[in-house]
Enzyme design. Structure first.
Site, mmCIF file in Angstrom:
data_model
loop_
_atom_site.group_PDB
_atom_site.id
_atom_site.type_symbol
_atom_site.label_atom_id
_atom_site.label_comp_id
_atom_site.label_asym_id
_atom_site.label_seq_id
_atom_site.Cartn_x
_atom_site.Cartn_y
_atom_site.Cartn_z
ATOM 1 N N HIS A 6 0.836 -1.196 0.000
ATOM 2 C CA HIS A 6 0.000 0.000 0.000
ATOM 3 C C HIS A 6 0.869 1.244 0.000
ATOM 4 C CE1 HIS A 6 0.643 -0.440 4.417
ATOM 5 N NE2 HIS A 6 0.688 0.869 4.377
ATOM 6 N N GLU A 55 -3.704 3.744 1.619
ATOM 7 C CA GLU A 55 -4.031 3.888 3.042
ATOM 8 C C GLU A 55 -4.254 5.357 3.343
ATOM 9 O OE1 GLU A 55 -1.688 3.864 7.274
ATOM 10 O OE2 GLU A 55 -0.939 2.558 5.697
ATOM 11 N N HIS A 74 3.712 11.648 -6.451
ATOM 12 C CA HIS A 74 2.315 11.468 -6.821
ATOM 13 C C HIS A 74 1.994 9.981 -6.910
ATOM 14 C CE1 HIS A 74 4.388 11.363 -10.738
ATOM 15 N NE2 HIS A 74 3.484 10.459 -11.060
ATOM 16 N N GLU A 116 -1.871 11.261 -10.772
ATOM 17 C CA GLU A 116 -1.708 11.284 -12.222
ATOM 18 C C GLU A 116 -2.695 10.318 -12.867
ATOM 19 O OE1 GLU A 116 1.789 10.577 -15.571
ATOM 20 O OE2 GLU A 116 2.181 10.092 -13.464
#
Length: 121
Positions: A6, A55, A74, A116
């Protein structure tokens, strides 16, 4: 063996962030963890396509926005519905930057994180 699990974003208003991620990207909670003393809550969002999770961490005592520096990081998503998603994000007013030459754009979440959007190959 090691694999991605994550990525974390700290958020100021968990409900606002959950609403944004569902509306903008179709992400929904797949698991949660609450601190026994109520000091924090973790909500893991999934896309129902991959095992990767985002998360969201909410801290009870946090009252001011997070300093994201120069936002030189990002999270990226690819989509086979690029034009449809672009229109949806325009309507939401969350597009922060577009690069037509590269065929990509970025949206920002309520806390200022950049995401993005890339057309699927």
């Amino acid at each position: 063996m090691i694999k991605f699990a994550h990525f974390n974003f700290n958020v100021l208003d968990l409900d606002r962030s959950l609403k944004f991620y569902k509306e903008a990207l179709g992400l929904e909670p797949v698991r949660e963890k609450d601190a026994s003393d109520g000091s924090f809550k973790l909500v893991y969002l999934g896309d129902r396509e991959t095992d990767f999770q985002l998360e969201l961490t909410w801290l009870k005592d946090r009252t001011k926005p997070y300093d994201l520096g120069e936002c030189e990081f990002h999270l990226a998503f690819d989509t086979d519905k690029y034009e449809e998603l672009h229109k949806h994000h325009q309507e939401m007013g969350c597009i922060a930057f577009e690069n037509p030459e590269m065929g990509i754009y970025f949206i920002t979440d309520p806390d200022g994180y950049w995401i993005e959007i890339v057309p699927a190959d």
